[in-house]
Structure formats: structure tokens, C-alpha cells
Enzyme design. Sequence first.
Site, PDB file in Angstrom:
ATOM      1  N   LEU A  46       0.875  -1.168   0.000  1.00 51.80           N
ATOM      2  CA  LEU A  46       0.000   0.000   0.000  1.00 51.80           C
ATOM      3  C   LEU A  46       0.913   1.219   0.000  1.00 51.80           C
ATOM      4  O   LEU A  46       1.946   1.228   0.673  1.00 51.80           O
ATOM      5  CB  LEU A  46      -0.889   0.047   1.254  1.00 51.80           C
ATOM      6  CG  LEU A  46      -2.055  -0.918   1.383  1.00 51.80           C
ATOM      7  CD1 LEU A  46      -2.763  -0.675   2.720  1.00 51.80           C
ATOM      8  CD2 LEU A  46      -3.047  -0.771   0.243  1.00 51.80           C
ATOM      9  N   ASP A  47       0.543   2.256  -0.746  1.00 50.30           N
ATOM     10  CA  ASP A  47       1.319   3.486  -0.696  1.00 50.30           C
ATOM     11  C   ASP A  47       1.356   4.022   0.735  1.00 50.30           C
ATOM     12  O   ASP A  47       0.422   3.796   1.518  1.00 50.30           O
ATOM     13  CB  ASP A  47       0.702   4.556  -1.615  1.00 50.30           C
ATOM     14  CG  ASP A  47       0.874   4.224  -3.085  1.00 50.30           C
ATOM     15  OD1 ASP A  47       1.729   3.375  -3.411  1.00 50.30           O
ATOM     16  OD2 ASP A  47       0.160   4.823  -3.908  1.00 50.30           O
ATOM     17  N   ALA A  48       2.413   4.741   1.066  1.00 46.28           N
ATOM     18  CA  ALA A  48       2.564   5.254   2.430  1.00 46.28           C
ATOM     19  C   ALA A  48       1.371   6.100   2.850  1.00 46.28           C
ATOM     20  O   ALA A  48       0.935   6.038   4.006  1.00 46.28           O
ATOM     21  CB  ALA A  48       3.855   6.061   2.544  1.00 46.28           C
ATOM     22  N   GLU A  49       0.809   6.893   1.931  1.00 47.74           N
ATOM     23  CA  GLU A  49      -0.301   7.778   2.286  1.00 47.74           C
ATOM     24  C   GLU A  49      -1.649   7.071   2.266  1.00 47.74           C
ATOM     25  O   GLU A  49      -2.658   7.654   2.668  1.00 47.74           O
ATOM     26  CB  GLU A  49      -0.331   8.991   1.360  1.00 47.74           C
ATOM     27  CG  GLU A  49       0.794   9.984   1.609  1.00 47.74           C
ATOM     28  CD  GLU A  49       0.530  11.341   0.981  1.00 47.74           C
ATOM     29  OE1 GLU A  49      -0.521  11.528   0.334  1.00 47.74           O
ATOM     30  OE2 GLU A  49       1.381  12.228   1.149  1.00 47.74           O
ATOM     31  N   THR A  50      -1.693   5.845   1.805  1.00 48.86           N
ATOM     32  CA  THR A  50      -2.944   5.083   1.771  1.00 48.86           C
ATOM     33  C   THR A  50      -3.097   4.316   3.078  1.00 48.86           C
ATOM     34  O   THR A  50      -2.182   3.620   3.520  1.00 48.86           O
ATOM     35  CB  THR A  50      -2.949   4.100   0.586  1.00 48.86           C
ATOM     36  OG1 THR A  50      -2.786   4.825  -0.624  1.00 48.86           O
ATOM     37  CG2 THR A  50      -4.258   3.321   0.538  1.00 48.86           C
TER      38      THR A  50
END
Length: 222
Positions: A46-50
Site C-alpha cells: 500500500l502506498d505510504a499515504e494510503t
Amino acid sequence: EDHELMVLDKPYGLAVHPTASRFKTTVTWWLSNTFPEAGIEPVHRLDAETSGLLICSKSQTVNRTLKSAFATGLVNKGYLALVKGTPPADEWVMDTPLGFDTDSAIRLRMGAGDLQASTRFSVVEKNKELLLIEAHPETGRQHQIRVHLAMSGTPIVGDKIYGPDEGFFLAHLERDLTEEEYQLLGHHRLALHASKIGFELGDRKLEFHAPLAPDLRSLTKK
């Protein structure tokens, strides 16, 4: 958690794997230090901001099995995204093929290309300024949901790459963004949340759900 899996509700701001700029603020570092003898590893990214659901395995056998399931499209994934704009319909499908955007200053930015990509979208909630969208990616291209929503005229709130101006992404690599810049983006992070995931493991059919992260839920009440 059981004998084969640990399922996390990952907070935003935490990368899954180490990068050049992140080492300790990662899921893998937390797992290895909290459960040093358990051999627990994330199965996907998962992307860091997700925020939201992250599946972790407790053995190499389960890890290989689930990575193969992800790679071959056997995992059902659902995301919630807060967006601005007018969608083409209350339910729609985007199947524009994707590839790297060679005209962008951002090396990892995606755009129209030759790689098959398909995402199903539906409107879940509406308020004065924002829409809560449910997204189901049928393929697993980089930034697929973000790109397809931007192409639909409904970019995700807080998206520094596919939102109002990719210059926000370039700026944040060099410095902290200002409060005014965050106001233009609509939120201090990407408003994307992994809310559902389902797959088969052996003779088990598993499905997990994670409610919308509190910071995103608060945006729906404004």
C-alpha cells in the site's frame, strides 16, 4: 490474526517497505522488531499515504500462495476514495490502458499507455463538496485507482501527483508544504483507504473489512 495470517489496518504515513528516505517508519521494521521470531511479512503493498487493510503472512508457503493470488487477479480488493468533481455516472468502469507518463517531470507518474487496466467505480455518498467513491480494481497497475479517477474528472482529494498540480509532489520532496498549499489539495494526505479484501487460502474463503479512516470520515462531515 490466526496461525497463517496477520491482517493490519495500516495507518497513513507508514510505508510498507523501506525506501531511501524511510527505514524505521515502515511496516516491515515494526513487524521484525515487535515479532522478531515470527517471520511475519507483508504479502502486498500500500502506498505510504494510503490507509487500510494490509495482509501479512506467517510462513513462506502462505506468502508465495497469496503473492501468486494477487499477481493473477484472484484477490478481490475494494477501496474508498474521497474525490472532487462530477463523475460520469453513479456507477462506471474505466478501462483506459496505462503506462508511464513520459511528459511528466515525475518519473513514476502514470498516464495513458499500453498496459491493460480496468477499475469499477460507484458513488457511495455525496456532500456539498466531496464524493465518497468505492473503487474495485480488476488489474493491479501502479497508481491505477488514482489515475483512472483523475481521468474520470474526479481526482482524489490530497493527491499531490494527479490532483490540481503535480508541482505539489515535486515541492514536497524539497520542503514541507504550506497550509495554503494543503488547502488547495483539500487534505494533508491522499484520501484513499483500502476497505475490503477477499481471497481463498486453502479451503478457506476469507474476507476482511476496515472502516474508513477517522481523518477521512471527518472530511465527509464538513
